[in-house]
Each structure stands twice: as structure tokens, then as C-alpha cells.
Scaffold this motif. Structure first.
Motif, mmCIF file in Angstrom:
data_model
loop_
_atom_site.group_PDB
_atom_site.id
_atom_site.type_symbol
_atom_site.label_atom_id
_atom_site.label_comp_id
_atom_site.label_asym_id
_atom_site.label_seq_id
_atom_site.Cartn_x
_atom_site.Cartn_y
_atom_site.Cartn_z
ATOM 1 N N PRO A 122 -28.300 -3.195 17.965
ATOM 2 C CA PRO A 122 -28.675 -4.092 16.803
ATOM 3 C C PRO A 122 -28.405 -5.478 17.153
ATOM 4 C CG PRO A 122 -27.400 -2.420 15.895
ATOM 5 C CD PRO A 122 -27.672 -2.172 17.308
ATOM 6 N N HIS A 123 -27.452 -5.693 18.224
ATOM 7 C CA HIS A 123 -27.218 -7.028 18.715
ATOM 8 C C HIS A 123 -28.601 -7.475 19.511
ATOM 9 C CE1 HIS A 123 -22.991 -6.938 17.243
ATOM 10 N NE2 HIS A 123 -23.173 -5.773 17.632
ATOM 11 N N TRP A 124 -29.320 -6.625 19.863
ATOM 12 C CA TRP A 124 -30.340 -7.062 20.866
ATOM 13 C C TRP A 124 -31.671 -7.724 20.184
ATOM 14 C CZ3 TRP A 124 -29.956 -2.075 24.070
ATOM 15 C CH2 TRP A 124 -28.834 -1.941 24.671
ATOM 16 N N LEU A 151 -32.185 -9.911 17.570
ATOM 17 C CA LEU A 151 -32.308 -11.431 17.613
ATOM 18 C C LEU A 151 -32.444 -11.996 18.889
ATOM 19 C CD1 LEU A 151 -32.133 -13.881 15.818
ATOM 20 C CD2 LEU A 151 -29.892 -14.158 16.235
ATOM 21 N N PRO A 152 -31.930 -11.663 19.809
ATOM 22 C CA PRO A 152 -32.234 -12.292 21.336
ATOM 23 C C PRO A 152 -33.677 -11.730 21.658
ATOM 24 C CG PRO A 152 -30.059 -11.317 21.537
ATOM 25 C CD PRO A 152 -30.648 -10.874 20.170
ATOM 26 N N LEU A 153 -34.173 -10.737 21.533
ATOM 27 C CA LEU A 153 -35.660 -10.438 21.698
ATOM 28 C C LEU A 153 -36.637 -11.155 20.759
ATOM 29 C CD1 LEU A 153 -37.046 -8.088 23.280
ATOM 30 C CD2 LEU A 153 -37.092 -6.716 21.333
ATOM 31 N N TRP A 154 -36.014 -11.540 19.540
ATOM 32 C CA TRP A 154 -37.088 -12.180 18.693
ATOM 33 C C TRP A 154 -36.991 -13.562 19.380
ATOM 34 C CZ3 TRP A 154 -40.706 -12.933 15.305
ATOM 35 C CH2 TRP A 154 -40.693 -13.914 14.836
ATOM 36 N N ASP A 155 -35.971 -14.030 19.865
ATOM 37 C CA ASP A 155 -35.981 -15.499 20.593
ATOM 38 C C ASP A 155 -36.877 -15.434 21.703
ATOM 39 O OD1 ASP A 155 -33.951 -16.520 18.685
ATOM 40 O OD2 ASP A 155 -32.344 -15.771 20.008
ATOM 41 N N THR A 156 -36.625 -14.313 22.450
ATOM 42 C CA THR A 156 -37.742 -14.400 23.615
ATOM 43 C C THR A 156 -39.142 -14.338 22.972
ATOM 44 O OG1 THR A 156 -35.872 -13.017 24.946
ATOM 45 C CG2 THR A 156 -38.422 -12.887 25.624
ATOM 46 N N GLY A 197 -31.700 -18.911 26.789
ATOM 47 C CA GLY A 197 -31.864 -18.274 25.634
ATOM 48 C C GLY A 197 -32.682 -16.776 25.778
ATOM 49 N N GLY A 198 -32.458 -15.837 24.843
ATOM 50 C CA GLY A 198 -33.291 -14.579 24.796
ATOM 51 C C GLY A 198 -32.699 -13.567 25.329
#
Length: 241
Positions: free
Chosen positions: A43-45, A47-52, A196-197
């Protein structure tokens, strides 16, 4: 050319069979440590995946905006003057020569950690590639429509907008979507330097030697990149019909 290839292979150590064998054994041991997967933090991945994904889309769009005027200045048919054309091509060559990782490091120092630095780094690098490709595609287009429009008194900008862009649009759309795929992969790498990402999560797991989590992250990244490739392919097919 053959001699150059053999020399390069020798220089980088491809003929060092003992070292290659040791590397294969070391790789086998490492692969054994990659399993079982540890995906408890998935679940913590998200948002970073969306950022990427956002970094890849924004950087590609930004590159397209700046590539069009550079292509106008850099191609022989619409460049206002040979000196300006050579200068524009020189700028494109410079932007293309700068590694995106180096640009990310510089921009992280300038604007701070996060997605903005990664987006700007990929956009700057992409302008060099996309702008050069657009300029060369326009130079290879059928010259008759452009000459016909020039004969009616049209200026260079009108020829660029009404002749060259429509002629070259399918090839340019292909390039833009391929560049989006490339930027998606590059955005993952730039996360390792604080841009980021999802790359930030990956490098953190590597530093902790948590190889099970690394494997899970690589699987997530593979699925995300495969999805982007499918979307890009479908968009190219629909837009170039």
C-alpha cells in the motif's frame, strides 16, 4: 568496424572468462536471495508509483511544448537563418548529450528533492531527442506542398503549421508516445537520486539489503511499465489511423 567492436569488447572485459564465470556464480547466489517475495508494504508503493507515472506524463508533455519551436528553428525549410538553424541544432545536441541522471542531480540541488526535479530533468533531456527527430522528419517530408504554399506568399510559420506539421504528424505522435515509455522507465531510475517516485522505494530496499522486497518492487514496476507500453501502443494505433 569489426576491429573496433573486438577492441571495445576486450577493453570492457568480455574476454575475461574467469571473471565472467565468477560473475555467473555470484548472480546465482543473488537470485537465491531474491525469494521469497516480501510485499507487505505494497500500500505504501501506490503513491510513489503514481508519482512516477505523473513525472513521465508531465515531462513528455513539457518536452513536446518546447520541441515544436526548436524544430521550427532547426530545420532547413523554416529556419529563419542558417546561423539560427545551426545554433538551434547545437542546443538540441547539447541537451541530448547531457545524461538525465546528471540533470536530475543538478536539479535536485537547485529545486530540492521530489517530483519537480525529476520532471524537469526528463523534460530537458527529451527536448534534445524529440526536437532533433522532429526537425529531421520535417526536412525529409515531401517538399512540393511547402514550395507551393511559399509561392502564394505564405511565411515560414504558416508553412510550418499548415504543411510540415500535418505531413509529419503520424511520425511525431509515434515519437512522443515512445518517449513517454522511455520517460516512465527513466523516472524509476531518477528516484534513486531523490527525484521522487517508486525508484526511491527501490533504492531504499536495496540499501537495507531487503532483497525479497526488491523482488516485489521489481514485479510491481514491471507490471506498471507493461501497462504503460500497452496504453501507448493502443494510443498510437488509434491516433495514426
Amino acid at each position: 568496424m569489426g576491429a573496433a567492436v573486438v577492441l571495445a569488447c576486450w577493453q570492457v572485459g568480455l574476454f575475461d572468462l574467469q571473471r565472467l564465470w565468477d560473475g555467473v556464480q555470484g548472480l546465482g547466489e543473488l537470485l537465491g536471495e531474491l525469494f521469497p517475495l516480501r510485499a507487505q508494504r505494497w500500500p505504501h508503493w501506490l503513491l510513489p508509483l503514481w508519482d512516477t507515472l505523473c513525472i513521465s506524463i508531465a515531462s513528455t508533455a513539457l518536452a513536446l511544448v518546447f520541441s515544436l519551436p526548436m524544430a521550427f528553428l532547426a530545420n532547413r525549410r523554416t529556419g529563419p537563418h542558417p546561423l539560427i538553424r545551426h545554433l538551434a541544432r547545437g542546443v538540441l545536441n547539447l541537451l541530448r548529450a547531457l545524461p538525465d541522471l546528471l540533470l536530475a542531480l543538478l536539479l535536485v540541488a537547485a529545486v530540492g528533492f521530489g517530483q519537480l526535479a525529476g520532471t524537469m530533468a526528463l523534460a530537458v533531456h527529451s527536448v534534445g531527442m524529440v526536437g532533433k527527430f522532429m526537425a529531421e522528419t520535417m526536412e525529409q517530408a515531401d517538399p512540393d506542398p511547402a514550395e507551393a504554399l511559399f509561392s502564394t506568399g505564405a511565411d515560414r510559420l504558416q508553412v510550418f503549421v499548415h504543411v510540415l506539421l500535418p505531413q509529419c504528424l503520424p511520425a511525431m505522435l509515434d515519437l512522443v508516445f515512445y518517449r513517454w515509455e522511455f520517460n516512465m522507465r527513466s523516472a524509476i531510475v531518477l528516484g534513486a537520486v531523490g527525484a521522487g517516485g517508486i525508484g526511491t522505494e527501490l533504492i531504499s530496499a536495496l540499501r537495507l539489503l531487503d532483497y525479497g522486497q526488491v523482488t516485489a518492487l521489481l514485479l510491481v514496476i514491471f507490471l506498471a511499465v507493461a501497462l504503460v507500453d500497452q496504453i501507448s501502443s493502443r494510443c498510437r494505433q488509434n491516433l495514426t489511423r
